[in-house]
Design an enzyme around this catalytic site. Structure first.
Site, PDB file in Angstrom:
ATOM      1  N   ASP A   1     -78.292 -18.712 -59.565  1.00  0.00           N
ATOM      2  CA  ASP A   1     -77.554 -19.916 -59.958  1.00  0.00           C
ATOM      3  C   ASP A   1     -76.064 -19.580 -60.021  1.00  0.00           C
ATOM      4  OD1 ASP A   1     -77.604 -22.747 -61.340  1.00  0.00           O
ATOM      5  OD2 ASP A   1     -76.230 -21.498 -62.506  1.00  0.00           O
TER       6      ASP A   1
ATOM      7  N   TYR B   1     -67.488 -20.746 -61.033  1.00  0.00           N
ATOM      8  CA  TYR B   1     -67.710 -19.397 -61.569  1.00  0.00           C
ATOM      9  C   TYR B   1     -66.873 -18.329 -60.854  1.00  0.00           C
ATOM     10  CZ  TYR B   1     -71.930 -21.561 -63.598  1.00  0.00           C
ATOM     11  OH  TYR B   1     -72.818 -22.378 -64.259  1.00  0.00           O
TER      12      TYR B   1
ATOM     13  N   LYS C   1     -72.720 -25.366 -57.252  1.00  0.00           N
ATOM     14  CA  LYS C   1     -72.351 -26.650 -57.866  1.00  0.00           C
ATOM     15  C   LYS C   1     -70.931 -27.045 -57.470  1.00  0.00           C
ATOM     16  CE  LYS C   1     -74.916 -24.988 -61.875  1.00  0.00           C
ATOM     17  NZ  LYS C   1     -74.475 -23.589 -62.052  1.00  0.00           N
TER      18      LYS C   1
ATOM     19  N   HIS D   1     -71.565 -30.682 -60.832  1.00  0.00           N
ATOM     20  CA  HIS D   1     -71.523 -29.853 -62.052  1.00  0.00           C
ATOM     21  C   HIS D   1     -71.393 -30.662 -63.354  1.00  0.00           C
ATOM     22  CE1 HIS D   1     -70.405 -25.431 -63.078  1.00  0.00           C
ATOM     23  NE2 HIS D   1     -71.027 -25.989 -64.098  1.00  0.00           N
TER      24      HIS D   1
ATOM     25  N   ASN E   1     -75.502 -31.695 -66.274  1.00  0.00           N
ATOM     26  CA  ASN E   1     -74.821 -32.303 -67.425  1.00  0.00           C
ATOM     27  C   ASN E   1     -74.748 -33.828 -67.324  1.00  0.00           C
ATOM     28  OD1 ASN E   1     -74.033 -29.800 -68.851  1.00  0.00           O
ATOM     29  ND2 ASN E   1     -72.887 -29.442 -66.958  1.00  0.00           N
TER      30      ASN E   1
ATOM     31  N   GLN F   1     -79.513 -30.196 -64.415  1.00  0.00           N
ATOM     32  CA  GLN F   1     -79.360 -28.962 -65.195  1.00  0.00           C
ATOM     33  C   GLN F   1     -78.591 -29.290 -66.471  1.00  0.00           C
ATOM     34  OE1 GLN F   1     -76.717 -25.163 -64.367  1.00  0.00           O
ATOM     35  NE2 GLN F   1     -78.484 -25.081 -63.017  1.00  0.00           N
TER      36      GLN F   1
ATOM     37  N   TRP G   1     -79.796 -24.814 -68.765  1.00  0.00           N
ATOM     38  CA  TRP G   1     -78.723 -23.811 -68.788  1.00  0.00           C
ATOM     39  C   TRP G   1     -78.557 -23.316 -70.217  1.00  0.00           C
ATOM     40  CZ3 TRP G   1     -74.227 -24.691 -71.623  1.00  0.00           C
ATOM     41  CH2 TRP G   1     -73.632 -25.953 -71.669  1.00  0.00           C
ATOM     42  N   SER G   2     -78.005 -22.119 -70.366  1.00  0.00           N
ATOM     43  CA  SER G   2     -77.968 -21.435 -71.673  1.00  0.00           C
ATOM     44  C   SER G   2     -79.326 -21.519 -72.374  1.00  0.00           C
ATOM     45  CB  SER G   2     -76.878 -22.016 -72.581  1.00  0.00           C
ATOM     46  OG  SER G   2     -75.598 -21.620 -72.155  1.00  0.00           O
ATOM     47  N   PRO G   3     -80.397 -21.082 -71.713  1.00  0.00           N
ATOM     48  CA  PRO G   3     -81.725 -21.169 -72.346  1.00  0.00           C
ATOM     49  C   PRO G   3     -81.845 -20.298 -73.595  1.00  0.00           C
ATOM     50  CG  PRO G   3     -81.831 -19.825 -70.350  1.00  0.00           C
ATOM     51  CD  PRO G   3     -80.465 -20.444 -70.375  1.00  0.00           C
ATOM     52  N   LEU G   4     -80.920 -19.329 -73.735  1.00  0.00           N
ATOM     53  CA  LEU G   4     -80.905 -18.489 -74.941  1.00  0.00           C
ATOM     54  C   LEU G   4     -79.786 -18.940 -75.877  1.00  0.00           C
ATOM     55  CD1 LEU G   4     -81.252 -15.095 -73.001  1.00  0.00           C
ATOM     56  CD2 LEU G   4     -83.096 -16.458 -74.002  1.00  0.00           C
TER      57      LEU G   4
ATOM     58  N   ARG H   1     -82.733  -5.970 -69.695  1.00  0.00           N
ATOM     59  CA  ARG H   1     -82.775  -7.349 -70.199  1.00  0.00           C
ATOM     60  C   ARG H   1     -83.178  -8.338 -69.107  1.00  0.00           C
ATOM     61  NH1 ARG H   1     -77.477  -8.182 -74.102  1.00  0.00           N
ATOM     62  NH2 ARG H   1     -78.371  -7.127 -75.904  1.00  0.00           N
TER      63      ARG H   1
ATOM     64  N   LYS I   1     -85.138  -7.782 -66.643  1.00  0.00           N
ATOM     65  CA  LYS I   1     -86.588  -7.616 -66.437  1.00  0.00           C
ATOM     66  C   LYS I   1     -87.361  -8.273 -67.588  1.00  0.00           C
ATOM     67  CE  LYS I   1     -89.745  -3.663 -65.745  1.00  0.00           C
ATOM     68  NZ  LYS I   1     -90.422  -3.584 -67.035  1.00  0.00           N
TER      69      LYS I   1
HETATM   70  N1  LIG Z   1     -74.415 -26.369 -65.480  1.00  0.00           N
HETATM   71  C1  LIG Z   1     -73.623 -25.935 -66.427  1.00  0.00           C
HETATM   72  O1  LIG Z   1     -72.691 -26.648 -66.858  1.00  0.00           O
HETATM   73  C2  LIG Z   1     -73.820 -24.585 -67.009  1.00  0.00           C
HETATM   74  C3  LIG Z   1     -73.162 -24.231 -68.198  1.00  0.00           C
HETATM   75  C4  LIG Z   1     -73.381 -22.968 -68.713  1.00  0.00           C
HETATM   76  C5  LIG Z   1     -74.230 -22.079 -68.063  1.00  0.00           C
HETATM   77  N2  LIG Z   1     -74.836 -22.436 -66.894  1.00  0.00           N
HETATM   78  C6  LIG Z   1     -75.730 -21.511 -66.163  1.00  0.00           C
HETATM   79  O2  LIG Z   1     -76.728 -21.056 -67.054  1.00  0.00           O
HETATM   80  C7  LIG Z   1     -76.742 -19.629 -67.061  1.00  0.00           C
HETATM   81  C8  LIG Z   1     -77.225 -19.101 -68.393  1.00  0.00           C
HETATM   82  O3  LIG Z   1     -76.450 -19.589 -69.463  1.00  0.00           O
HETATM   83  P1  LIG Z   1     -75.458 -18.698 -70.322  1.00  0.00           P
HETATM   84  O4  LIG Z   1     -75.008 -17.551 -69.502  1.00  0.00           O
HETATM   85  O5  LIG Z   1     -74.446 -19.593 -70.893  1.00  0.00           O
HETATM   86  O6  LIG Z   1     -76.320 -18.208 -71.567  1.00  0.00           O
HETATM   87  P2  LIG Z   1     -77.796 -17.651 -71.830  1.00  0.00           P
HETATM   88  O7  LIG Z   1     -78.472 -17.241 -70.583  1.00  0.00           O
HETATM   89  O8  LIG Z   1     -78.456 -18.606 -72.731  1.00  0.00           O
HETATM   90  O9  LIG Z   1     -77.455 -16.373 -72.698  1.00  0.00           O
HETATM   91  C9  LIG Z   1     -76.792 -15.261 -72.184  1.00  0.00           C
HETATM   92  C10 LIG Z   1     -76.532 -14.312 -73.341  1.00  0.00           C
HETATM   93  O10 LIG Z   1     -77.773 -13.810 -73.838  1.00  0.00           O
HETATM   94  C11 LIG Z   1     -77.773 -12.390 -73.768  1.00  0.00           C
HETATM   95  N3  LIG Z   1     -79.119 -11.970 -73.345  1.00  0.00           N
HETATM   96  C12 LIG Z   1     -79.739 -12.283 -72.196  1.00  0.00           C
HETATM   97  N4  LIG Z   1     -80.981 -11.771 -72.167  1.00  0.00           N
HETATM   98  C13 LIG Z   1     -81.138 -11.091 -73.322  1.00  0.00           C
HETATM   99  C14 LIG Z   1     -82.203 -10.342 -73.866  1.00  0.00           C
HETATM  100  N5  LIG Z   1     -83.362 -10.204 -73.225  1.00  0.00           N
HETATM  101  N6  LIG Z   1     -82.030  -9.784 -75.094  1.00  0.00           N
HETATM  102  C15 LIG Z   1     -80.861  -9.939 -75.762  1.00  0.00           C
HETATM  103  N7  LIG Z   1     -79.824 -10.638 -75.289  1.00  0.00           N
HETATM  104  C16 LIG Z   1     -79.953 -11.205 -74.080  1.00  0.00           C
HETATM  105  C17 LIG Z   1     -76.734 -12.018 -72.750  1.00  0.00           C
HETATM  106  O11 LIG Z   1     -76.219 -10.767 -73.050  1.00  0.00           O
HETATM  107  P3  LIG Z   1     -75.752  -9.707 -71.949  1.00  0.00           P
HETATM  108  O12 LIG Z   1     -75.109 -10.504 -70.828  1.00  0.00           O
HETATM  109  O13 LIG Z   1     -74.817  -8.837 -72.681  1.00  0.00           O
HETATM  110  O14 LIG Z   1     -76.968  -8.991 -71.465  1.00  0.00           O
HETATM  111  C18 LIG Z   1     -75.697 -13.119 -72.961  1.00  0.00           C
HETATM  112  O15 LIG Z   1     -74.875 -12.822 -74.078  1.00  0.00           O
HETATM  113  C19 LIG Z   1     -75.284 -19.279 -66.736  1.00  0.00           C
HETATM  114  O16 LIG Z   1     -75.120 -17.937 -66.376  1.00  0.00           O
HETATM  115  C20 LIG Z   1     -75.006 -20.270 -65.645  1.00  0.00           C
HETATM  116  O17 LIG Z   1     -75.572 -19.815 -64.416  1.00  0.00           O
HETATM  117  C21 LIG Z   1     -74.645 -23.676 -66.360  1.00  0.00           C
END
Ligand SMILES: NC(=O)c1ccc[n+]([C@@H]2O[C@H](COP(=O)([O-])OP(=O)(O)OC[C@H]3O[C@@H](n4cnc5c(N)ncnc54)[C@H](OP(=O)(O)O)[C@@H]3O)[C@@H](O)[C@H]2O)c1
Length: 304
Positions: free
Chosen positions: A67, A72, A97, A130, A168, A189, A215-218, A264, A266
């Protein structure tokens, strides 16, 4: 779009382990019959430290869905990583996007071409708009979206993209698009995670047979330490991240977590060897709002 390109169901989950790599075993089916991996690799800020090596690591551990977005500024690194890894193009699912300042027929097509050139590909598996608006003062946003969606449909009809969708977009942003659409968006998304499940939007997307993707599933790590999640993780001997991702995919929502280390990355793929109970799904769905990014499509200011 011809009717023959549409198949009915979006909720079917099928196993295609051989095509998607050992760990990313599940796929979700879009309304046009295209299957997308249930788990993709999110690349926002992913290449800041180690550049293309991070993408190579993700491919190495089994991710086949990448993605990215024009915004980005990492499409070039991703293109280089894929070339260096040497995987056949058809084994990958690449989504990019279009940034809202590039809406409108000509600009959108230019954005698509630029993304393809940087990614070293002549087609995308999925292209998303986007955000629906550049700012709160974006007066003609609905008309601009209708024109832009027609350009997305041209790319789709010309088979330059295998699926087209949104990001969004809330129901009130999707309705104007549907008013003039010939091809329905296949996916939206959204920020979705335990603590921010946007149930009203999810209900609408289900009704319209548009797949919701998280997005941001964590919660960009904001919900990772939640003790209510830890309690469930302890029961299954899983990490909190795995519980958060399993919760979403079990609800039929594909996810695109970003992680920096191979360990992570994996871990985030290994979520299909256990199943949450209905009560746990209910409990996690009803946790009061927590971990929201603060980004709302009607309140963002992308163009000051
Ligand atoms: N469409 C949109 O507007 C939009 C907006 C935001 C994001 N996105 C997409 O969604 C993707 C994911 O969202 P996100 O990057 O915002 O946040 P996220 O995937 O929810 O969280 C990423 C964070 O979690 C940590 N993490 C990941 N796996 C882990 C694990 N197994 N154990 C502990 N910590 C862990 C990462 O740390 P480390 O990196 O230090 O490992 C990072 O700090 C983005 O990369 C992007 O591609 C899309």
């Amino acid at each position: 779009m011809s009717e023959s390109r549409i198949t009915e169901t979006i909720e079917k989950t099928v196993s295609k382990a051989e095509e998607l790599g050992e760990r990313a075993q599940k796929v979700f089916r879009l309304s046009n019959g295209v299957d997308i991996p249930a788990i993709g690799y999110g690349t926002y800020l992913a290449t800041e430290k180690d550049g293309k090596q991070t993408i190579i690591d993700a491919l190495n551990v089994g991710y086949r869905y990448i993605d990215t977005a024009a915004f980005y500024k990492n499409e070039e690194q991703i293109g280089e990583a894929i070339a260096e890894y040497g995987i056949p193009r058809e084994q990958l699912f690449i989504c990019s996007k279009v940034w809202p300042t590039m809406l409108g027929r000509e600009k959108l097509k230019q954005s698509f071409e630029d993304s393809c050139n940087k990614l070293k590909t002549d087609y995308l598996d999925m292209l998303l708009i986007h955000w629906p608006k550049v700012s709160q003062n974006d007066a003609n946003w609905a008309e601009k979206l209708q024109e832009s969606w027609a350009a997305m449909e041209e790319l789709y009809d010309d088979e330059k993209v295998r699926a087209i969708g949104l990001s969004n977009f809330l129901p009130h942003h999707i309705r104007p698009v549907l008013e003039t659409a010939k091809v329905k968006p296949m996916l939206d998304q959204l920020e979705l995670h335990v603590g921010y499940m946007q149930e009203y939007a999810l209900q609408y997307l289900k009704k319209e047979k548009i797949v919701a993707q998280a997005w941001s599933p964590l919660g960009r790590a904001r919900v990772l330490g939640d003790e209510r999640v830890s309690a469930i993780a302890g029961k299954y001997g899983k990490s909190n991240a795995q519980i958060l991702l399993r919760y979403l995919t079990q609800r039929g929502i594909p996810v695109i977590p970003k992680a920096s280390t191979p360990q992570r990355m994996k871990e985030n793929l290994e979520i299909f060897d256990f199943k949450l109970t209905e009560d746990e799904i209910s409990y996690l769905s009803c946790i009061p709002e927590t971990g929201w990014s603060g980004e709302h499509p009607d309140m963002v200011e992308w163009e000051k």
